[in-house]
Design a protein around this motif. Structure first.
Motif, mmCIF file in Angstrom:
data_model
loop_
_atom_site.group_PDB
_atom_site.id
_atom_site.type_symbol
_atom_site.label_atom_id
_atom_site.label_comp_id
_atom_site.label_asym_id
_atom_site.label_seq_id
_atom_site.Cartn_x
_atom_site.Cartn_y
_atom_site.Cartn_z
ATOM 1 N N MET A 123 1.221 -1.078 -0.031
ATOM 2 C CA MET A 123 -0.501 0.109 0.278
ATOM 3 C C MET A 123 0.603 1.512 0.103
ATOM 4 N N ASP A 124 0.550 2.408 -0.849
ATOM 5 C CA ASP A 124 1.675 3.101 -1.196
ATOM 6 C C ASP A 124 0.764 4.287 0.078
ATOM 7 N N ILE A 125 2.030 5.541 0.101
ATOM 8 C CA ILE A 125 1.296 6.347 1.438
ATOM 9 C C ILE A 125 0.567 7.074 1.444
ATOM 10 N N ARG A 126 -0.099 7.294 -0.127
ATOM 11 C CA ARG A 126 -1.054 8.020 -0.044
ATOM 12 C C ARG A 126 -2.366 7.358 0.545
ATOM 13 N N SER A 127 -1.829 6.194 -0.031
ATOM 14 C CA SER A 127 -3.424 5.257 0.724
ATOM 15 C C SER A 127 -3.645 5.030 1.631
ATOM 16 N N LYS A 128 -2.301 4.775 2.284
ATOM 17 C CA LYS A 128 -2.353 4.933 3.988
ATOM 18 C C LYS A 128 -2.855 5.960 4.969
ATOM 19 N N ILE A 129 -2.747 7.295 4.171
ATOM 20 C CA ILE A 129 -3.671 8.859 4.937
ATOM 21 C C ILE A 129 -4.569 8.675 4.955
ATOM 22 N N PHE A 130 -5.147 7.496 3.839
ATOM 23 C CA PHE A 130 -6.828 8.209 2.768
ATOM 24 C C PHE A 130 -7.189 7.203 4.305
ATOM 25 N N LEU A 131 -6.743 6.226 4.286
ATOM 26 C CA LEU A 131 -7.650 5.202 5.426
ATOM 27 C C LEU A 131 -7.389 5.517 6.729
ATOM 28 N N ASP A 132 -6.587 6.501 7.230
ATOM 29 C CA ASP A 132 -6.923 7.067 8.479
ATOM 30 C C ASP A 132 -7.761 8.430 8.286
ATOM 31 N N LEU A 133 -7.783 9.313 7.003
ATOM 32 C CA LEU A 133 -8.403 10.204 7.682
ATOM 33 C C LEU A 133 -9.941 9.915 7.465
ATOM 34 N N LYS A 134 -10.123 9.242 6.451
ATOM 35 C CA LYS A 134 -11.539 8.050 6.071
ATOM 36 C C LYS A 134 -12.315 7.718 7.989
ATOM 37 N N ASN A 135 -10.707 6.796 8.399
ATOM 38 C CA ASN A 135 -11.516 6.258 9.547
ATOM 39 C C ASN A 135 -11.569 7.336 10.638
ATOM 40 N N ILE A 136 -11.117 8.543 10.715
ATOM 41 C CA ILE A 136 -11.058 9.570 11.416
ATOM 42 C C ILE A 136 -11.741 10.774 11.378
ATOM 43 N N LEU A 137 -12.685 10.941 10.249
ATOM 44 C CA LEU A 137 -13.812 11.007 8.960
ATOM 45 C C LEU A 137 -14.755 10.452 9.887
ATOM 46 N N SER A 138 -15.142 9.213 9.757
ATOM 47 C CA SER A 138 -16.145 8.452 9.821
ATOM 48 C C SER A 138 -16.812 7.900 10.980
ATOM 49 N N LYS A 139 -16.053 8.585 11.785
ATOM 50 C CA LYS A 139 -16.672 9.150 13.368
ATOM 51 C C LYS A 139 -17.662 9.669 13.606
ATOM 52 N N TYR A 140 -17.693 10.313 12.502
ATOM 53 C CA TYR A 140 -18.648 11.212 12.522
ATOM 54 C C TYR A 140 -19.796 11.266 11.803
ATOM 55 N N ALA A 141 -20.092 10.143 11.005
ATOM 56 C CA ALA A 141 -21.198 9.722 10.196
ATOM 57 C C ALA A 141 -22.571 9.409 11.075
ATOM 58 N N ASP A 142 -22.198 9.425 12.672
ATOM 59 C CA ASP A 142 -23.765 9.103 12.525
ATOM 60 C C ASP A 142 -23.989 10.870 13.520
ATOM 61 N N LYS A 143 -23.258 11.306 13.175
ATOM 62 C CA LYS A 143 -24.009 13.330 12.531
ATOM 63 C C LYS A 143 -24.333 14.023 11.451
ATOM 64 N N LEU A 144 -23.193 13.232 10.464
ATOM 65 C CA LEU A 144 -23.411 14.035 9.486
ATOM 66 C C LEU A 144 -24.113 13.283 8.299
ATOM 67 N N VAL A 145 -23.898 13.777 6.870
ATOM 68 C CA VAL A 145 -24.264 12.141 6.555
ATOM 69 C C VAL A 145 -22.971 12.027 5.800
ATOM 70 N N GLU A 146 -22.874 10.828 5.231
ATOM 71 C CA GLU A 146 -21.566 10.029 4.515
ATOM 72 C C GLU A 146 -22.637 10.477 2.604
ATOM 73 N N SER A 147 -21.315 10.785 1.792
ATOM 74 C CA SER A 147 -21.451 10.573 0.612
ATOM 75 C C SER A 147 -20.440 10.704 0.321
ATOM 76 N N GLY A 148 -20.405 9.852 -1.238
ATOM 77 C CA GLY A 148 -19.167 10.172 -2.091
ATOM 78 C C GLY A 148 -17.699 8.987 -1.680
ATOM 79 N N ASN A 149 -18.953 8.186 -0.811
ATOM 80 C CA ASN A 149 -17.949 6.818 0.205
ATOM 81 C C ASN A 149 -17.589 5.756 -0.531
ATOM 82 N N MET A 150 -16.225 6.722 -1.707
ATOM 83 C CA MET A 150 -15.710 5.891 -2.658
ATOM 84 C C MET A 150 -14.220 5.324 -2.082
ATOM 85 N N GLU A 151 -13.332 4.208 -3.269
ATOM 86 C CA GLU A 151 -11.786 4.349 -2.628
ATOM 87 C C GLU A 151 -10.938 5.372 -2.859
#
Length: 123
Positions: A1-29
């Motif tokens: 896995m390249d560094i950008r993919s790792k960073i993206f997954l880490d950020l997505k994990n952080i952001l997804s913790k707010y999905a219960d208060k917000l609306v997800e969209s564009g949940n793609m790779e």
């Protein structure tokens, strides 16, 4: 896995913790977006749910778009200097390194953004 993919997954994990208060969209790779839950008006523009934040893989970094820093500039004038260096333009952070310190600051930034949007009645 390249560094950008790792960073993206880490950020997505952080952001997804707010999905219960917000609306997800564009949940793609390569992109993940969060929006508010209540119709809002900013300036003269009406939104079904105001844009909150997203992570998007770019050519040389992962972009973290964070709209509360654009709509409420003065609320975010004391963000950490290391995170501030990643800010390019008004509301886009370019994350190039997998850095727990930066991730901690991003979590604080998101918490404050959520608080600001709740105060506005946008979430």
């Amino acid at each position: 896995m390249d560094i950008r993919s790792k960073i993206f997954l880490d950020l997505k994990n952080i952001l997804s913790k707010y999905a219960d208060k917000l609306v997800e969209s564009g949940n793609m790779e390569s992109s993940y977006h969060l929006h508010g839950t209540i119709p809002a008006k900013v300036g003269k523009k009406d939104y079904d749910g105001i844009y909150f934040a997203s992570a998007v893989i770019r050519t040389k970094s992962v972009a973290l778009h964070f709209f509360p820093i654009y709509t409420h500039v003065s609320e975010f004038d004391k963000i950490d200097s290391k995170l501030r260096k990643c800010l390019k333009g008004k509301s886009c952070f370019h994350i190039k390194n997998d850095n727990e310190e930066i991730y901690k600051e991003i979590k604080s930034l998101l918490d404050l953004g959520l608080k600001v949007y709740r105060k506005e009645g946008w979430i």
